[in-house]
Design a protein around this motif. Sequence first.
Motif, PDB file in Angstrom:
ATOM      1  N   THR A 267     117.478 -77.956 -70.375  1.00 57.76           N
ATOM      2  CA  THR A 267     117.285 -76.512 -70.247  1.00 57.76           C
ATOM      3  C   THR A 267     117.194 -75.835 -71.608  1.00 57.76           C
ATOM      4  O   THR A 267     117.032 -74.613 -71.673  1.00 57.76           O
ATOM      5  CB  THR A 267     118.422 -75.880 -69.432  1.00 57.76           C
ATOM      6  OG1 THR A 267     119.684 -76.236 -70.029  1.00 57.76           O
ATOM      7  CG2 THR A 267     118.393 -76.374 -67.987  1.00 57.76           C
ATOM      8  N   ARG A 358     111.875 -72.814 -68.496  1.00 60.78           N
ATOM      9  CA  ARG A 358     113.324 -72.708 -68.353  1.00 60.78           C
ATOM     10  C   ARG A 358     113.972 -74.061 -68.098  1.00 60.78           C
ATOM     11  O   ARG A 358     115.185 -74.185 -68.168  1.00 60.78           O
ATOM     12  CB  ARG A 358     113.695 -71.719 -67.246  1.00 60.78           C
ATOM     13  CG  ARG A 358     113.281 -72.106 -65.845  1.00 60.78           C
ATOM     14  CD  ARG A 358     113.660 -71.020 -64.865  1.00 60.78           C
ATOM     15  NE  ARG A 358     113.229 -71.334 -63.512  1.00 60.78           N
ATOM     16  CZ  ARG A 358     113.266 -70.468 -62.500  1.00 60.78           C
ATOM     17  NH1 ARG A 358     113.707 -69.232 -62.708  1.00 60.78           N
ATOM     18  NH2 ARG A 358     112.868 -70.825 -61.292  1.00 60.78           N
ATOM     19  N   SER A 359     113.166 -75.068 -67.805  1.00 61.76           N
ATOM     20  CA  SER A 359     113.669 -76.444 -67.746  1.00 61.76           C
ATOM     21  C   SER A 359     112.509 -77.399 -67.995  1.00 61.76           C
ATOM     22  O   SER A 359     111.363 -77.111 -67.634  1.00 61.76           O
ATOM     23  CB  SER A 359     114.323 -76.749 -66.392  1.00 61.76           C
ATOM     24  OG  SER A 359     113.366 -76.862 -65.378  1.00 61.76           O
TER      25      SER A 359
END
Length: 368
Positions: A267, A358-359
């Motif tokens: 992340t 975001r990841s």
Amino acid sequence: MNRATLSIHLQQLGLSEQDARTYLAALEREDGATMAAVAEETGLDERAVVEAGDRLAARGFVVFESGSVDDPDASATIDPRPPETVLESTRTALDSLEAEFDVDTAATGSRLPFDAIDTRSELLDSLAALIEGATEEVALSIPASVLVELDDELRDAVERGVLVALLVVGDEEVAADQFEGIASVARVWSRAAPVIGIADYTRGIAAANRMVTGGDADASTAESEYGILLDSRPLAFVLMGSFFGNYWRIATQLFAADPDPLPRTYTNIRHAVFQATLRLETGADVRVTAEARPVGDEAFDTVQGRLVDVRQSLLEPVHESFAIENALIVEREGSDGREGERITLGGERAFVEELQTRSVRLSPLEGA
């Protein structure tokens, strides 16, 4: 006071340069100014004047009804409010903000997002707490002579999966095997750089090198030196930029950990890029699967493709255009007609890359 000086003061109140220029141009005309006249006066195009007028109206600096940004009415008038009225409104807003800070201070006991660090033991305790509280990444610059005093905290951080970028200063004779298990990547520099620590882009510490080494300063100089503990994302971001831009890049890389086993999800974009770089160096074929969105959009979608390159400055050799650039370059997979297209993936607040993430999941590319 000339217009340039007035513009600077207006920007100190929070206006952009375009907004300040627009307000001052309108103010010079007693009956207000048409959008076309302001555009001519400021050198801005009419669309930019519409956008500036809307922002100024929202803040109470002007009265303005622009209509459509895409089809601006050149005869629309920007009517400036008198400076004394604007200043009075600003004072009222600042008084309200001060009252809110006073309430917050009473509730939390803390007025500002930083505290002073006065002693060596307090500095080392603060650094230890900073490392212990990190969940994604730590960037740390410390003198070689005190490395052993933070060994346990650094080792625990690495075991938790935290990315640790460690810069040891004041001694280039440190053995590479000293970093095994306490750093993801380590560099050394012979100069006495400041003590710096940043965790997760949210908290930071900065202090004079001699706070932990003692140096050969006289007592009065030593007593005047202190450190600062920051609890502010914007300030931690600035400190991170200083760490990588001013110190990391001129130090010598001495150690890099082995890559993580795959598959694994990250992340933190710097960690994802770090691991991707290690894999590229081994010649491995890697698939990237990311939750991503175009810069400026709200919704995330899944993007998948083959890793082809990176942009980074954490590992040698460096491939980057600015000090804290971290990007994955991916060749798309899929059946949407975009297969083979190359895209750049950055972090969740990226603005240079095409997509924010975001990841990021790295996995072996099967059948490669």
